[in-house]
Design a protein around this motif. Structure first.
Motif, PDB file in Angstrom:
ATOM      1  N   ALA A 136       0.812  -1.210   0.000  1.00 57.89           N
ATOM      2  CA  ALA A 136       0.000   0.000   0.000  1.00 57.89           C
ATOM      3  C   ALA A 136       0.846   1.262   0.000  1.00 57.89           C
ATOM      4  N   ARG A 137       2.108   1.151   0.435  1.00 54.49           N
ATOM      5  CA  ARG A 137       2.977   2.325   0.490  1.00 54.49           C
ATOM      6  C   ARG A 137       3.845   2.488  -0.753  1.00 54.49           C
ATOM      7  N   LEU A 138       3.773   1.537  -1.677  1.00 56.99           N
ATOM      8  CA  LEU A 138       4.555   1.663  -2.907  1.00 56.99           C
ATOM      9  C   LEU A 138       4.154   2.885  -3.739  1.00 56.99           C
ATOM     10  N   PRO A 139       2.854   3.194  -3.946  1.00 59.40           N
ATOM     11  CA  PRO A 139       2.534   4.395  -4.729  1.00 59.40           C
ATOM     12  C   PRO A 139       3.117   5.675  -4.160  1.00 59.40           C
ATOM     13  N   GLY A 140       3.261   5.733  -2.821  1.00 57.06           N
ATOM     14  CA  GLY A 140       3.837   6.920  -2.213  1.00 57.06           C
ATOM     15  C   GLY A 140       5.303   7.121  -2.527  1.00 57.06           C
ATOM     16  N   LEU A 141       5.988   6.062  -3.000  1.00 53.65           N
ATOM     17  CA  LEU A 141       7.397   6.185  -3.380  1.00 53.65           C
ATOM     18  C   LEU A 141       7.564   6.577  -4.837  1.00 53.65           C
ATOM     19  N   LEU A 142       6.496   6.466  -5.620  1.00 51.30           N
ATOM     20  CA  LEU A 142       6.591   6.729  -7.051  1.00 51.30           C
ATOM     21  C   LEU A 142       6.463   8.219  -7.339  1.00 51.30           C
ATOM     22  N   PRO A 143       7.140   8.715  -8.368  1.00 51.27           N
ATOM     23  CA  PRO A 143       7.026  10.139  -8.722  1.00 51.27           C
ATOM     24  C   PRO A 143       5.666  10.454  -9.323  1.00 51.27           C
ATOM     25  N   ASP A 144       5.335  11.733  -9.368  1.00 49.68           N
ATOM     26  CA  ASP A 144       4.087  12.166  -9.994  1.00 49.68           C
ATOM     27  C   ASP A 144       4.074  11.776 -11.468  1.00 49.68           C
ATOM     28  N   LEU A 145       2.876  11.628 -12.008  1.00 53.35           N
ATOM     29  CA  LEU A 145       2.727  11.306 -13.421  1.00 53.35           C
ATOM     30  C   LEU A 145       3.059  12.526 -14.279  1.00 53.35           C
ATOM     31  N   SER A 146       3.647  12.276 -15.432  1.00 55.34           N
ATOM     32  CA  SER A 146       3.875  13.362 -16.385  1.00 55.34           C
ATOM     33  C   SER A 146       2.533  13.791 -16.982  1.00 55.34           C
ATOM     34  N   GLU A 147       2.545  14.880 -17.752  1.00 59.25           N
ATOM     35  CA  GLU A 147       1.302  15.371 -18.339  1.00 59.25           C
ATOM     36  C   GLU A 147       0.661  14.321 -19.239  1.00 59.25           C
ATOM     37  N   GLN A 148       1.483  13.678 -20.073  1.00 61.40           N
ATOM     38  CA  GLN A 148       0.954  12.651 -20.971  1.00 61.40           C
ATOM     39  C   GLN A 148       0.422  11.456 -20.191  1.00 61.40           C
ATOM     40  N   GLU A 149       1.162  11.025 -19.169  1.00 59.45           N
ATOM     41  CA  GLU A 149       0.706   9.900 -18.353  1.00 59.45           C
ATOM     42  C   GLU A 149      -0.579  10.241 -17.613  1.00 59.45           C
ATOM     43  N   ALA A 150      -0.690  11.478 -17.111  1.00 59.39           N
ATOM     44  CA  ALA A 150      -1.895  11.886 -16.390  1.00 59.39           C
ATOM     45  C   ALA A 150      -3.125  11.822 -17.294  1.00 59.39           C
ATOM     46  N   VAL A 151      -2.968  12.245 -18.558  1.00 57.65           N
ATOM     47  CA  VAL A 151      -4.089  12.184 -19.496  1.00 57.65           C
ATOM     48  C   VAL A 151      -4.461  10.733 -19.776  1.00 57.65           C
ATOM     49  N   GLU A 152      -3.459   9.858 -19.958  1.00 57.61           N
ATOM     50  CA  GLU A 152      -3.725   8.436 -20.210  1.00 57.61           C
ATOM     51  C   GLU A 152      -4.501   7.815 -19.053  1.00 57.61           C
ATOM     52  N   VAL A 153      -4.006   8.033 -17.841  1.00 62.96           N
ATOM     53  CA  VAL A 153      -4.626   7.423 -16.662  1.00 62.96           C
ATOM     54  C   VAL A 153      -6.031   7.964 -16.454  1.00 62.96           C
ATOM     55  N   THR A 154      -6.186   9.284 -16.594  1.00 65.59           N
ATOM     56  CA  THR A 154      -7.501   9.882 -16.403  1.00 65.59           C
ATOM     57  C   THR A 154      -8.498   9.385 -17.439  1.00 65.59           C
ATOM     58  N   ALA A 155      -8.032   9.188 -18.685  1.00 72.15           N
ATOM     59  CA  ALA A 155      -8.919   8.692 -19.744  1.00 72.15           C
ATOM     60  C   ALA A 155      -9.439   7.298 -19.409  1.00 72.15           C
ATOM     61  N   VAL A 156      -8.569   6.437 -18.899  1.00 70.65           N
ATOM     62  CA  VAL A 156      -9.001   5.086 -18.518  1.00 70.65           C
ATOM     63  C   VAL A 156     -10.056   5.155 -17.428  1.00 70.65           C
ATOM     64  N   HIS A 157      -9.831   5.974 -16.407  1.00 65.25           N
ATOM     65  CA  HIS A 157     -10.784   6.071 -15.303  1.00 65.25           C
ATOM     66  C   HIS A 157     -12.082   6.732 -15.760  1.00 65.25           C
ATOM     67  N   SER A 158     -12.002   7.610 -16.755  1.00 64.01           N
ATOM     68  CA  SER A 158     -13.218   8.225 -17.296  1.00 64.01           C
ATOM     69  C   SER A 158     -14.081   7.189 -18.004  1.00 64.01           C
ATOM     70  N   VAL A 159     -13.461   6.346 -18.832  1.00 62.57           N
ATOM     71  CA  VAL A 159     -14.209   5.301 -19.524  1.00 62.57           C
ATOM     72  C   VAL A 159     -14.790   4.306 -18.527  1.00 62.57           C
TER      73      VAL A 159
END
Length: 508
Positions: A235-258
């Motif tokens: 559960a603490r692994l995501p807290g070690l990962l860096p923020d998503l780039s702009e392109q990655e943020a759009v990809e991830v958000t698009a999946v969650h939108s669908v």
């Protein structure tokens, strides 16, 4: 004869296709025909559109209406075409200006009372329209905030069909409608700030493996008795990962939108997602599925984040085996009778398992009551081909009473960020972003002509303890260890350490 045109967007997976909506009105017996490969939900739009037009105070044309969704060879699904169909018909009847509607994209579902209801997948649909050079988009007011996240989009949100018709010159009274919101529950985003790695007491080796996994994007297997901290670490692994780039943020958000699991109030998803399905989950819920065009499952919702399978051997064999495709290719291809949908699924897989069904096989396993065949059957669910794709494997023992807390997530995340920066500089100009994605041949070329680094791996292959795929994965981990240490390339110690991390029980 009259003809009205407007535009809509059809989604196949995450791929959006601009669809021209044509309405032909002929002087003949009144009828309403919808063509262009609609699914059942879209075919029912005939009744919704007719009722919505009448409820909005607009005159329904007393002619033969034929609506075509072009290209006709593309399967269309969902209720998001309702608004486009209604606008095209009104334009063909010249109730609204047909010239002004031709170049505008209309998305949304109509209620029988004329209200516009939000639909899933607005973000990728609007992004596809903007990419096709069509920035003007009309969406339900409940989707306007999400649609506005797409750069370059000129979004207008409407609460009802009468409001849209009024924009195009229709003589209609516009009621004061309260915008309809999505009725599907949206999961709250986890508060990662409250999950600190310092909460995990002891487990130095496991913490080290978690840091390596975060730095290189590697998959991880943790084996240990209940209560040793496997779930806490994952559960603490995501807290070690860096923020998503702009392109990655759009990809991830698009999946969650669908998937219908996105709340636009917080903007684009900037943090890596975390998905932890229950072990009773079906293959369709994990990899995606459903009637008609399949929806994304947990594996796709974990794109650019973490997919955690707690009690992994308890998952069905069908679920575990379907993960092999995304682990290898970073995407899921779902074939159905109505078409093929592709969803991105480049996640970090974290598996947690007990050492045996009873969970008490610690050390010599004197307290374990499981028979040998039970242990074999238990771990047999984690097949060799699946484990061969897991870079890091670690065993956890019970924490000692005098064990102390380790470093905080912020401290470890800083080292992970530095290692990711080193990878970004090395992989600039390539399609890869982390060491876990890089082909082994590319890494071997950068080791130079000295074969001494590969000698230990060659011997492991000769003994049959390591596959050729395993060699590539060991090299990827070795490069990650070098990045964490600030070295330009791995040394023999890094390769040996990576080989030890590959097999449980050989130390880290």
């Amino acid at each position: 004869m009259a003809l009205g045109r407007t535009l809509a967007v059809g989604l196949v997976g995450l791929s959006g296709h601009v669809v021209e909506v044509e309405a032909h009105l002929a002087a003949s017996l009144p009828a309403f025909t919808l063509v262009g490969l609609p699914d059942a939900a879209l075919a029912e739009s005939r009744d919704r559109v007719r009722a919505a037009v009448s409820s909005s105070g607009l005159a329904w044309p007393n002619r033969r209406v034929t609506v075509n969704l072009s290209p006709a060879s593309l399967p269309k699904s969902g209720t998001g075409f309702d608004l486009g169909v209604a606008v095209a018909i009104l334009a063909g009847a010249e109730i609204i200006d047909p010239v002004r509607t031709a170049g505008v994209v209309h998305l949304g579902e109509l209620g029988l009372d004329g209200r516009l209801r939000p639909v899933r997948g607005i973000l990728p649909a609007v992004a596809a329209a903007v990419a096709a050079g069509l920035p003007r988009v009309v969406v339900p007011a409940g989707n306007a905030e999400e649609a506005a996240l797409v750069p370059g989009a000129e979004v207008r949100g409407a609460a009802c069909l009468a409001e849209v018709a009024g924009w195009y010159g229709a003589d209609v009274a516009i009621p004061d409608e309260v915008p309809v919101v999505l009725v599907e529950p949206v999961a709250e985003r986890p508060q990662e700030q409250s999950l600190d790695l310092a909460d995990v007491v002891g487990q130095v080796e496991a913490r080290g493996c978690l840091e390596v996994a975060a730095a290189g994007g590697h998959h991880l297997l943790m084996v240990g008795p209940p209560g040793t901290g496997k779930t806490m670490l994952a559960a603490r692994l995501p807290g070690l990962l860096p923020d998503l780039s702009e392109q990655e943020a759009v990809e991830v958000t698009a999946v969650h939108s669908v998937a219908g699991a996105f709340d636009p109030g917080g903007g684009l998803l900037r943090r890596p997602p975390f998905e932890d399905p229950h072990h009773t989950a079906t293959p369709a819920s994990v990899v995606g599925g459903g009637s008609g065009m399949p929806r994304p499952g947990s594996a796709s919702r974990a794109h650019r984040g973490v997919l955690f399978l707690d009690e992994a051997p308890e998952f069905s064999t069908a679920v575990l085996q379907t993960l092999r495709q995304p682990l290898e290719h970073g995407e899921l291809v779902l074939h159905r009778a109505n078409g093929t949908a592709r969803y991105p699924a480049r996640f970090q897989l974290v598996l947690a398992a007990n050492p045996c069904p009873c969970g008490r096989a610690v050390g010599k396993g004197l307290d374990c009551s499981c028979r040998v065949e039970q242990r074999r059957r238990y771990f047999g669910k984690l097949s060799g081909p699946l484990l061969d794709r897991v870079d890091l494997q670690v065993e956890l023992g019970p924490a000692r009473a005098d064990a102390v807390a380790g470093e905080s997530s912020a401290t470890v995340a800083a080292r992970v960020r530095a290692a990711r920066d080193a990878q970004a500089a090395r992989l600039a100009g390539t399609p890869w972003r982390t060491n876990a994605e890089v082909p082994g041949g590319w890494l071997r070329e950068r080791l130079g002509a000295d074969r001494s680094l590969m000698s230990g791996l060659d011997r492991a292959v000769d003994r049959g303890t390591l596959s050729l795929r395993g060699v590539d994965r060991v090299l990827r981990v070795a490069w990650t260890l070098a990045d964490l240490a600030g070295r330009d390339a791995p040394n023999p110690s890094d390769v040996g350490h990576a080989l030890a991390l590959r097999t449980r029980g050989q130390g880290a």
